[in-house]
Write an enzyme that holds these catalytic residues in place. Sequence first.
Site, short mmCIF file in Angstrom:
data_model
loop_
_atom_site.label_atom_id
_atom_site.label_comp_id
_atom_site.label_asym_id
_atom_site.label_seq_id
_atom_site.Cartn_x
_atom_site.Cartn_y
_atom_site.Cartn_z
N GLU A 1 37.03 27.54 51.48
CA GLU A 1 36.59 28.69 50.66
C GLU A 1 35.07 28.73 50.54
OE1 GLU A 1 38.11 28.59 46.66
OE2 GLU A 1 37.28 30.55 46.13
N LYS B 1 31.32 30.59 49.34
CA LYS B 1 30.78 31.18 48.12
C LYS B 1 29.32 31.53 48.34
CE LYS B 1 30.73 30.23 43.18
NZ LYS B 1 31.44 29.54 42.11
N ASP C 1 37.48 34.77 48.51
CA ASP C 1 37.57 35.00 47.06
C ASP C 1 36.81 36.29 46.77
OD1 ASP C 1 36.68 34.98 44.27
OD2 ASP C 1 37.50 32.95 44.16
N HIS D 1 41.77 34.67 47.32
CA HIS D 1 41.65 34.42 45.89
C HIS D 1 41.33 35.77 45.27
CE1 HIS D 1 40.90 29.82 45.42
NE2 HIS D 1 42.08 30.11 45.90
N ASP E 1 30.13 36.57 39.70
CA ASP E 1 31.43 35.95 39.99
C ASP E 1 32.06 35.48 38.69
OD1 ASP E 1 33.55 34.67 41.25
OD2 ASP E 1 32.41 32.82 41.56
N ASP F 1 35.09 35.96 37.34
CA ASP F 1 36.52 35.62 37.28
C ASP F 1 37.26 36.30 36.14
OD1 ASP F 1 37.01 33.60 39.53
OD2 ASP F 1 35.24 32.77 38.57
N ASP G 1 42.69 34.05 41.33
CA ASP G 1 41.68 33.13 40.82
C ASP G 1 40.85 33.82 39.74
OD1 ASP G 1 39.97 31.08 40.34
OD2 ASP G 1 38.99 31.10 42.29
C1 RNT Z 1 35.04 28.68 42.45
C2 RNT Z 1 36.17 28.98 43.38
C3 RNT Z 1 37.38 28.11 43.23
C4 RNT Z 1 37.75 27.83 41.80
C5 RNT Z 1 39.06 27.11 41.63
C6 RNT Z 1 39.21 26.55 40.26
O1 RNT Z 1 34.05 29.59 42.50
O2 RNT Z 1 36.52 30.33 43.26
O3 RNT Z 1 38.43 28.69 43.92
O4 RNT Z 1 37.76 28.99 41.04
O5 RNT Z 1 39.21 26.17 42.60
ZN ZN Z 2 38.28 30.92 44.34
#
Ligand code: RNT
Ligand code: ZN
Length: 418
Positions: free
Chosen positions: A226, A228, A259, A286, A294, A296, A326
Amino acid sequence: MSNPIEQAYALAKERYAALGVDVDAALQKLATIPISLHCWQGDDVGGFEDPGRGLSGGIMTTGNYPGKARTADELRQDLDMAYSLIPGTHRLNLHAIYLETDQKVPRNEIQPEHFAGWVDWAKANHHGVDFNPTCFSHPLADDGFTLAHPDAGIRQFWIEHCMASREIGAYFGRELGSTAVTNVWIPDGYKDTPVDRLGPRQRLQDALDQVFAKPLDPTHNLDAVECKLFGIGSESYVVGSHEFYLGYASSRQKLLCLDAGHFHPTETIADKISAVLLYVPELLLHVSRGVRWDSDHVVTLTDELQAIMQELVRGNFLGRTHIGLDFFDASINRVAAWTIGTRNALRALLMALLEPIDQLRTLEAAGDFTARLALLEALKGLPFGAVWDQYCQQQNVPVGYAFMDEIRGYEKKVLANR
Ligand code: RNT
Ligand code: ZN
């Protein structure tokens, strides 16, 4: 046909049929698509390894709504409640810090047995389970580096943790007869401008190759990585950027995790799906909602969410995509957060399944962009809600807003006593 839900459904069906859409087939398809609910919405990404330790790694929950789960049993109880309000059969996405042990186990020594309670629960409730190494909220991650750490010993610790996590993913896959996706996300990065952007990436590349060196049966475990753009405290540089992981996943044929909150705020992941799937075998999503950053937030029925699900359906990518959620909001009822977010992901999927895709494709191929636009806009006014309500009724979950009655009852009976 006395039931008003069924009456509305029958009328809706006619409207869709007029466009050549088979609504019953869409509902049948929807029932086969699992969403992986992230365990960490239930306790603000706390876990049970060290309950006193705060969240780190550049991610953050805000809010202190009462009733968060403090033990694995409480978390499972809350999850059971959420699943009972969500139509269909879904998966659980677990992090390594949600292990159950009497004594503290170092992260590089976690074993399948520490997750036996989750396996029993998943078996009893027909959930597949996905897994994640936890490369944050730990003293050896406090300086912001894990797999790309300049210290070889610390790097080794995280390599071993990720290797152990893959084995646990495979254990879930084997025990449950359902492939687990084990997703590696690390927070590594710099708050301020580095002068060496290459070194940490070389270290990460090498560390990942060690993590993935042991082949595991792909029917038990699949590996995902993943990317970022930035985090809190890693605003200037993130080692595992999109370019890094796209190259990595493509060259090693790993799953890429996209994500929705991990790109520039005006960038959406929907357009990336068809591009990256030309180069990587499968995708993990995600599904999240960033607000200005970001952040969430709980997934709502946005244009962006609809665009993601449209891509999966239009491109016939569902068979190669694992849909996970996520988000973590500690300012509202956490069971409601799961329920609202997951139901929205499913609603968006259903909307996508109700498109007359062949007709739209024909119009596009013929260059009739006027009719394409007109039809896409007309679809937005069709009685989608009646189809969704019917689905909820069929699947024996509350219709519409009625799930809030259950949430309120649960809050009074269970959450208020914590
Ligand atoms: C963090 C990522 C990751 C987390 C989780 C808890 O920026 O999105 O996926 O949110 O692993
Ligand atoms: Zn994530």
